[in-house]
Motif scaffolding. Structure first.
Motif, mmCIF file in Angstrom:
data_model
loop_
_atom_site.group_PDB
_atom_site.id
_atom_site.type_symbol
_atom_site.label_atom_id
_atom_site.label_comp_id
_atom_site.label_asym_id
_atom_site.label_seq_id
_atom_site.Cartn_x
_atom_site.Cartn_y
_atom_site.Cartn_z
ATOM 1 N N LEU A 59 0.567 -1.204 -0.005
ATOM 2 C CA LEU A 59 -0.005 0.039 0.059
ATOM 3 C C LEU A 59 0.641 1.298 -0.140
ATOM 4 O O LEU A 59 0.534 2.138 -0.704
ATOM 5 C CB LEU A 59 -0.983 0.034 1.236
ATOM 6 N N GLU A 60 2.097 1.169 0.696
ATOM 7 C CA GLU A 60 2.949 2.352 0.871
ATOM 8 C C GLU A 60 3.432 2.642 -0.454
ATOM 9 O O GLU A 60 3.654 3.825 -0.834
ATOM 10 C CB GLU A 60 3.998 1.966 1.827
ATOM 11 N N LYS A 93 -1.262 7.066 2.183
ATOM 12 C CA LYS A 93 -1.667 5.784 2.339
ATOM 13 C C LYS A 93 -3.089 5.543 2.501
ATOM 14 O O LYS A 93 -3.666 4.814 2.148
ATOM 15 C CB LYS A 93 -0.749 5.223 3.480
ATOM 16 N N SER A 94 -3.371 6.515 3.504
ATOM 17 C CA SER A 94 -5.062 6.531 3.852
ATOM 18 C C SER A 94 -5.932 6.883 2.497
ATOM 19 O O SER A 94 -6.946 6.256 2.368
ATOM 20 C CB SER A 94 -5.461 7.471 4.739
ATOM 21 N N SER A 99 -5.799 3.631 0.591
ATOM 22 C CA SER A 99 -6.643 2.549 1.478
ATOM 23 C C SER A 99 -8.336 2.788 0.939
ATOM 24 O O SER A 99 -8.988 2.017 0.844
ATOM 25 C CB SER A 99 -6.509 2.748 2.964
ATOM 26 N N ARG A 100 -8.643 4.062 1.088
ATOM 27 C CA ARG A 100 -10.144 4.649 0.691
ATOM 28 C C ARG A 100 -10.487 4.135 -0.809
ATOM 29 O O ARG A 100 -11.435 3.785 -0.767
ATOM 30 C CB ARG A 100 -10.340 6.166 1.102
ATOM 31 N N ASN A 136 -11.028 0.561 -1.086
ATOM 32 C CA ASN A 136 -12.125 -0.221 -0.493
ATOM 33 C C ASN A 136 -13.372 0.227 -0.917
ATOM 34 O O ASN A 136 -14.450 0.252 -0.161
ATOM 35 C CB ASN A 136 -11.654 0.001 1.303
ATOM 36 N N PRO A 144 -5.024 -6.081 -3.354
ATOM 37 C CA PRO A 144 -5.283 -5.790 -2.077
ATOM 38 C C PRO A 144 -5.147 -6.903 -1.223
ATOM 39 O O PRO A 144 -5.854 -7.950 -1.608
ATOM 40 C CB PRO A 144 -6.693 -5.130 -2.087
ATOM 41 N N ARG A 163 -7.950 -5.850 4.565
ATOM 42 C CA ARG A 163 -9.311 -5.232 4.083
ATOM 43 C C ARG A 163 -10.501 -5.312 4.858
ATOM 44 O O ARG A 163 -11.231 -4.719 5.318
ATOM 45 C CB ARG A 163 -9.550 -5.313 2.447
ATOM 46 N N VAL A 212 -10.662 -3.692 7.905
ATOM 47 C CA VAL A 212 -11.016 -2.197 7.958
ATOM 48 C C VAL A 212 -12.427 -2.238 7.725
ATOM 49 O O VAL A 212 -12.924 -1.541 8.196
ATOM 50 C CB VAL A 212 -10.023 -1.688 6.899
ATOM 51 N N THR A 213 -13.021 -2.907 6.834
ATOM 52 C CA THR A 213 -14.594 -3.000 6.493
ATOM 53 C C THR A 213 -15.362 -3.620 7.113
ATOM 54 O O THR A 213 -16.434 -3.347 7.008
ATOM 55 C CB THR A 213 -14.516 -3.222 4.978
#
Length: 331
Positions: free
Chosen positions: A6-7, A17-18, A21-22, A25, A49, A54, A57-58
């Motif tokens: 992700l980085e 990074k956020s 992620s958004r 997702n 992913p 994931r 998070v979700t």
């Protein structure tokens, strides 16, 4: 080769990074410009992913349990309706990016395994197929609070959202058709009486005859060809003068045709026959079978739509789909 992180995607896209992620997702609040940057970086790096991360998070697994009750012996192999339901539902769920977990629940041990699997959080929702009245599993799964929808109304959990045919109306169509052909002693081969569909089709048969002052002539099968054959033999023994039979599904109607041929009864001259479902084999019986069409693939898609809708607003109303009489040579 090291898997892109992700980085790495964030560095390539020049965003945080956020934000990455958004985007991965499915967050719709990210602006189109940033979304395009992230997706371009994802494609360039071949980023996939991490499903485990994931889901943390979700709080979603993106998996749906397709739970099928174990039907009478031979019904899965003989009846194309089951495969049509499973195939159509699976394709629709996969198109919605859901993983399908097919689970059979025909014994006490398998029911326990299904409950444990669902309770452990491995799936986001449950789709039920073909459950009988005494089966405790639908009610047990409902108590877990997951989104759940049923193909047909489950007796033990009537509050579960479901999709079904107009079984009562379809049976009325079948019997009214036989009456319009001048048939006077009309019998029926019912399905298992602990299934709502069987109960409704039997009620439609009875009510239509009662409206004309005729008596009911009933034998009970289990939706298999063998049971239709056996039930037809019983009906002929009980009332040799009957001149029509409505079978609650096509497989039992096909069994009835075999029994009538052995007994020397001509179809439709001596006995008219009508089934229910309109499976492909109904076109190739001798004679071709008159039946009530119930589009199982459409029902399966409607159940999937119902279930996915529960993820959005948490409620759904039952859906009843219309049936259609298809007249062929057997009546």
């Amino acid at each position: 080769m090291k898997r892109p992180t992700l980085e790495a995607v964030a560095a390539r896209a020049g965003v945080s990074k956020s934000t990455v992620s958004r985007v991965v997702n499915g967050d719709t609040t990210v602006t189109p410009n940033f979304r395009e940057l992230v997706l371009r970086a994802v494609n360039e790096l071949g980023y996939v992913p991490n499903s485990v991360a994931r889901s943390l998070v979700t709080q979603r697994t993106n998996s749906i349990a397709l739970v099928v009750s174990d039907p009478p012996a031979g019904l899965f192999s003989d009846d194309p309706m089951f495969s049509a339901v499973v195939r159509s539902a699976s394709r629709a769920l996969e198109a919605a990016s859901k993983q399908v977990v097919l689970m059979l629940a025909g014994s006490d041990e398998s029911r326990v395994r299904v409950q444990e699997y669902v309770a452990a959080g491995h799936v986001d929702g449950v789709m039920l197929v073909s459950f009988y009245g005494a089966d405790p599993l639908p009610a047990a799964l409902m108590r877990m609070g997951l989104p759940m929808a049923s193909f047909g109304k489950p007796v033990s959990a009537p509050s579960v959202p479901y999709v079904d045919n107009d079984n009562l109306g379809g049976a009325r169509q079948a019997v009214e058709h036989l009456l319009s052909r001048g048939r006077r002693r009309i019998a029926t081969i019912s399905g298992p009486l602990d299934m709502i569909a069987s109960q409704d089709r039997l009620t439609g048969y009875r009510e239509t005859l009662r409206d004309t002052g005729r008596r009911s002539i009933i034998a009970v099968g289990d939706f298999t060809r063998v049971s239709g054959d056996q039930a037809m033999c019983q009906l002929l023994e009980d009332d040799p003068g009957l001149d029509a039979v409505f079978a609650a599904n096509d497989l039992m109607a096909i069994g009835a045709l075999h029994a009538l041929r052995r007994a020397g009864r001509r179809v439709p001259d001596d006995v008219a026959v009508v089934g229910f479902d309109d499976i492909e084999a109904a076109l190739y019986t001798d004679p071709p079978l008159t039946t009530v069409r119930s589009p199982m693939a459409d029902q399966a898609l409607a159940v999937v739509s119902l279930l996915l809708g529960l993820f959005e607003d948490g409620r759904a109303d039952p859906v009843i789909l219309p049936t259609e009489l298809v007249v062929r040579e057997s009546s």
